[in-house]
Structures are given as structure tokens and as C-alpha cells.
Design a protein around this motif. Structure first.
Motif, PDB file in Angstrom:
ATOM      1  N   PRO A  24       0.487  -0.836   0.130  1.00  0.00           N
ATOM      2  CA  PRO A  24       0.098   0.620  -0.347  1.00  0.00           C
ATOM      3  C   PRO A  24       1.193   1.220   0.177  1.00  0.00           C
ATOM      4  CG  PRO A  24      -0.998  -1.577   1.246  1.00  0.00           C
ATOM      5  CD  PRO A  24       1.161  -2.160   1.240  1.00  0.00           C
ATOM      6  N   LEU A  25       0.191   2.263  -0.375  1.00  0.00           N
ATOM      7  CA  LEU A  25       1.478   3.721  -0.812  1.00  0.00           C
ATOM      8  C   LEU A  25       1.279   4.105   0.783  1.00  0.00           C
ATOM      9  CD1 LEU A  25       2.967   5.616  -2.673  1.00  0.00           C
ATOM     10  CD2 LEU A  25       0.321   6.272  -2.960  1.00  0.00           C
ATOM     11  N   ASN A  26       0.191   3.935   1.422  1.00  0.00           N
ATOM     12  CA  ASN A  26       0.572   4.540   2.933  1.00  0.00           C
ATOM     13  C   ASN A  26       0.149   3.723   4.000  1.00  0.00           C
ATOM     14  OD1 ASN A  26       0.402   7.634   1.848  1.00  0.00           O
ATOM     15  ND2 ASN A  26      -1.734   6.998   1.744  1.00  0.00           N
ATOM     16  N   GLY A  27       0.368   4.676   4.890  1.00  0.00           N
ATOM     17  CA  GLY A  27       0.627   3.523   6.479  1.00  0.00           C
ATOM     18  C   GLY A  27      -0.784   2.615   6.790  1.00  0.00           C
ATOM     19  N   GLY A  28      -0.414   1.619   7.504  1.00  0.00           N
ATOM     20  CA  GLY A  28      -1.751   0.895   7.749  1.00  0.00           C
ATOM     21  C   GLY A  28      -1.816  -0.059   8.728  1.00  0.00           C
TER      22      GLY A  28
END
Ligand code: CA
Length: 234
Positions: A24-28
Motif C-alpha cells: 500500500p502507498l500509505n501506512g495502515g
């Protein structure tokens, strides 16, 4: 099982376009099976960006094993380039890491992007680079410490988009609570030694560790696009 991740993709200090892609491109955070992806495109004009984007999108929407997803991504890139001479020769690395709810890590990989495991302060490289210099090292023709400045260090022996038949590396590992995973493009490990990566990766949140790695690769010169994905297994 839970997994918490952060990713950063950065232009670096020399290149004018970023041909790396990360998912994924962002945190999670997730309690379910999670797929982590790094692709490092190559090829002039917009070829590298297209190859890496098609690879990630195809891998995400495909079904079947990780190996099959890489094969489908390979076919999609070859088809994309057909009839478009400006895209001839475009290709990409592709590293897929699936962390299952059973804490099994499944890896499928082509190219010289890497997956590492940091366990109890020890860094283990889980993937093999498909580069000419890595083959020379395996054959004993070159020492591991002679590769970082080798003129052919970026020459890939395998990549998506270049041929219809592709050999895909697959592997499985059992993860433990407290393990930290790192996926990266060669813009990171080309600028930093495994010792430096170990020290920068260890400790703090995944987000802090990811940025620390990217900043260090830029301080070391930032010769290439830099992509890192740091994930903690809980
Ligand atoms: Ca690269």
C-alpha cells in the motif's frame, strides 16, 4: 495476528522521475491477510513508470498464487508494449510479500528489489537479487564486498516485461510476533550497507524507521529512486 506498515517512495536526489511503485502507498494496519508490493520500473520515456504501475495493478487484481499473479503481470506488460515502439524494452522488478493471518509469509519475486526480515536485531535477506553481479558472487567470481561499485551492478538477469517465459522465485517463512519486514528498491540497498540498514531499521515506529532509511539513502547520495515498506508483525 496483526500487521502495521508504513511505506515511503522518494525520487532521490538525481533522477527526474520516480519509476518505483509501492503498495500500500500509505501506512495502515490489518488483522487479515495483507499483500505488500514493491516494483522498480526501467525503460526510457515513460516506460519504467508504466511497467511498474501495470505490474502492481495486475498483481492486485489477479487471482491465484503469488507466482501466477507475477506471470499475469508479466503478460500484461508485454501486451501493453505491443504496437508501441516507444515502450519497447520497458520492464520492472516485482516483489510480492503476503502476510497471512496465520503469520505465514509467502514471497514471490523477480529482479533486484529486496525483502528483508529483522528478527531480534538480526537482518536476514529473504530474496536473491537477479543481477549479473549476484550471479558472479554465487559463482565465486566476485566477492560480495566488490559489488557496490561494480559498473554492471544494476544489470538484471530477470525482469518482468522482457520475455514471455519468466522464472519466478517463491519462498515461505514462518513469522513471529515482533518480526519487522522491509521491502525496498535498490535505491535503498545500493546506497546503504546491510549494517547501516539494520541500525536504521531497528526501533521506533514503522513510519519513523521508513523515513530514517529514506533520509539516509538520500544523505548517501540518493542516486536512484528510493522505496521502502516497513511492516511489523504482531
Ligand atoms: Ca532502481
Amino acid at each position: 495476528m496483526s500487521i502495521v506498515w508504513s511505506s515511503v517512495t522518494h525520487l532521490g536526489r538525481v533522477r527526474t522521475i520516480n519509476q518505483d511503485r509501492v503498495h500500500p502507498l500509505n501506512g495502515g494496519r490489518s488483522d487479515e491477510t495483507q499483500l505488500l508490493i514493491v516494483a522498480d520500473g526501467m525503460g526510457g520515456h515513460v516506460g519504467g513508470e508504466i511497467a511498474a504501475t501495470v505490474a502492481v495493478e495486475t498483481a492486485l487484481r489477479s487471482e491465484g498464487s503469488l507466482e501466477e499473479r507475477i506471470r499475469q503481470a508479466n503478460r500484461a506488460i508485454v501486451e501493453e508494449a505491443e504496437g508501441r515502439p516507444e515502450l519497447t524494452g520497458m520492464g520492472t522488478t516485482l516483489t510480492l510479500a503476503e502476510v497471512g493471518s496465520d503469520r505465514r509469509l509467502r514471497l514471490a519475486h523477480v529482479g533486484d528489489s529486496r525483502a528483508y526480515l529483522l528478527r531480534s536485531g538480526v537482518l536476514i535477506q529473504l530474496t536473491t537479487d537477479h543481477t549479473l553481479v549476484a550471479e558472479y558472487v554465487a559463482q565465486g567470481r566476485l566477492r560480495a564486498d566488490q559489488t557496490s561499485n561494480h559498473p554492471q551492478r544494476s544489470l538484471l538477469t530477470r525482469a518482468l516485461g522482457l520475455e514471455a517465459h519468466l522464472v519466478v522465485d517463491i519462498a515461505e517463512f514462518s513469522l513471529r510476533e515482533g518480526d519487522r519486514l522491509l521491502l525496498c528498491s535498490d535505491g535503498l540497498n545500493g546506497m546503504l550497507s546491510d549494517r547501516e540498514i539494520t541500525d536504521l531499521l531497528d526501533g521506533d515506529s514503522t513510519e519513523e524507521a521508513a523515513w530514517r532509511l529514506v533520509e539516509a539513502a538520500n544523505l548517501a547520495g540518493g542516486h536512484d529512486n528510493i522505496t521502502v515498506l516497513v511492516a511489523d508483525v504482531g
